[in-house]
Write an enzyme that holds these catalytic residues in place. Structure first.
Site, short mmCIF file in Angstrom:
data_model
loop_
_atom_site.label_atom_id
_atom_site.label_comp_id
_atom_site.label_asym_id
_atom_site.label_seq_id
_atom_site.Cartn_x
_atom_site.Cartn_y
_atom_site.Cartn_z
CG HIS A 64 -54.90 60.33 -75.50
ND1 HIS A 64 -54.68 59.14 -75.70
CD2 HIS A 64 -56.26 60.94 -75.85
CE1 HIS A 64 -55.75 58.65 -75.84
NE2 HIS A 64 -56.80 59.47 -75.99
CE LYS B 157 -60.49 65.68 -84.70
NZ LYS B 157 -60.64 65.33 -83.20
#
Length: 489
Positions: A247, A352
């Site tokens: 990622h 997050k």
């Protein structure tokens, strides 16, 4: 006037074989993705699904399991569309007759018209090589005229450079590179794909997207969750293998790549690989200046007390597996020489979010220094990827009132406001690309090996029981190790 986006067309029929069909990935990601394709009219009515697993079930029992696992996550109309297409096959891949059994089951799917075949390995990485070998030896990787055969592999693609090369050797023994789809679902996010559009479709950004105007780029992927039920996998992987090799490196490549001559899969992937070739090797003698590792301890998350990593079920009490990493990398090429890229990812952090922050250099001289002070905050371009899909350009303006003062403002565009009919779930987008054969958003083997080659020296140090690397403990629910906050400021 900007032309309207073309209406997506329905993909050609496909026989989708899902290995690990009773598992978490199939139920949480693949079936909702198929439902999204059905809802948008992109999955052909002549497509069928062969669900393959080790559990002793028949098709009606498996369909009931789907209903239990999927709950209300899929609209009833989509379930009614998908269920008649599904067949379940109990298969032991280690059995000598497994390839023959699979061939027979595939021959019974749908009508007898030629179909494309898509094999999705929704299984633990240890099963990739045995399953690819089974498919190859059963001659299921061979394409007939007018048909396509493709195989889908989820990350991680190996655990270091040698194992990645071993996996690739087996895959290429039976499949061509154009048949292999190495999924990175981050690439399917709208704002990730939009990085290239922002850079290369706007004359505003590309002229200043270089070392002359950019001070540094920060790529952050922070999670509030712990390891959940992934103890066995995560303690063997850690944050560097779980997040950085795929990622984070993919996001880096999008920020740093040169413009391809055309937006075509291989040309785009060529430019991404050039970024990885330009990575400056890490100085292992001064590694503490470029790498900070951490592991979360007990703390508070979302108002609740949560255990530290060493108290998680299934984790050895003396584990030194990192759950947080901050890495500073440089690219040795003309565009980016001397510009640091800060890559940061961790678990059990305070919020997050995944975002890319491009910080431009400060103005060389402040004409406002007598009234404003010597420091003017630099411009920043912030690309929010998750959960906020926002692109914001931070600029300085005059504050209201009779006195002269600067005030920061953000010009924003929210992707959340754009919910047109073409909007797909992230996994639906990559699954559709697998069906249609578009490899633009997928990893190519040379890029996989280049990233492993860059990271393997520090992974070897992390894996060494006598490693001198410092592992900083940080409380769950906080901003992460203090050393990383100081280094990234």
């Amino acid at each position: 006037m900007t032309p309207s986006c073309p209406t997506p067309t329905q993909a050609a029929p496909v026989n989708l074989v899902i290995f690990g069909a009773t598992g978490d990935l199939a139920m949480r990601k693949i079936y909702p993705a198929l439902a999204s394709l059905c809802k948008n009219g992109l999955l052909s009515h002549d497509s069928y699904i062969l669900a393959v697993g080790r559990k002793d079930l028949d098709t009606p029992q498996y369909v009931r399991l789907m209903g239990e696992k999927l709950g209300g996550s899929i609209p009833e109309s989509c379930m009614a569309d998908l269920v008649p297409r599904v067949r379940y096959l109990r298969l032991d891949p280690d059995a000598s007759e497994s390839g023959y059994t699979l061939s027979l089951a595939m021959g019974e799917l749908g009508d007898r018209k030629p179909k494309n075949r898509l094999f999705y390995l929704a299984v633990p990485p240890a099963a990739y090589i045995p399953l690819a070998t089974m498919l190859g030896e059963a001659d299921l990787g061979r394409e007939e005229e007018g048909e396509s055969v493709r195989i889908v592999v989820e990350k991680p693609f190996g655990r270091d450079l040698p194992t990645a090369q071993e996996l690739d050797t087996v895959l290429h023994r039976y499949f061509k590179e154009r048949q292999i789809f190495r999924i990175d679902h981050y690439m399917a996010k709208e704002t990730v794909q939009n990085v290239l559009l922002l850079r290369f479709a706007n004359a505003l950004f590309e002229p200043v997207w270089n070392r002359r105007y950019i001070d540094h780029i920060r790529i952050t992927a922070a999670e509030t969750l712990g390891i959940g039920h992934r103890a066995d996998f995560y303690d063997q992987a850690g944050v560097l293998r779980d997040m950085f090799q795929n990622h984070m490196m993919m996001l880096l490549s999008l920020c740093a790549m040169e413009p391809p001559s055309m937006f075509e899969a291989e040309l785009v992937r060529d430019e991404r690989s050039k970024v990885f070739r330009a990575l400056r090797p890490l100085d292992l003698e001064r590694l503490d200046e470029q790498l900070i590792l951490g592991q979360y301890g007990p703390g508070m998350s979302d108002g609740q007390s949560v255990p530290g990593y060493l108290q998680e079920p299934g984790i050895p009490p003396d584990s030194t597996t990192p759950t947080f990493a901050w890495l500073k990398v440089y690219l040795d090429n003309w565009r980016w020489q001397g510009v640091p890229f800060h890559l940061c990812s961790g678990k059990r952090l305070e919020a997050k979010h995944t975002e890319i922050t491009v910080q431009f250099k400060s103005v060389p001289v402040s004409m406002f220094r007598k009234t404003q002070g010597a420091i003017i905050p630099p411009n920043r371009l912030v690309i929010g990827i998750h959960p906020q899909e926002v692109v914001g350009l931070e600029v300085q303006t005059k504050g209201q009132g009779s006195t002269l003062c600067l005030q920061g403002q953000s010009m924003e565009f929210s992707y959340g406001a754009g919910t047109g009919p073409g909007r797909l779930d992230d996994y639906a987008k990559v699954l559709l690309d697998c069906i249609t054969g578009d490899q633009t958003l997928f990893w190519r083997q040379d890029a996989v090996e280049l990233c492993w080659g860059f990271l393997t020296p520090i992974l070897d140090r992390c894996d060494c029981p006598d490693s001198e690397l410092t592992l900083h403990t940080y409380p769950a629910g906080g901003p992460g190790p203090k050393a990383a906050q100081r280094a990234g400021s």
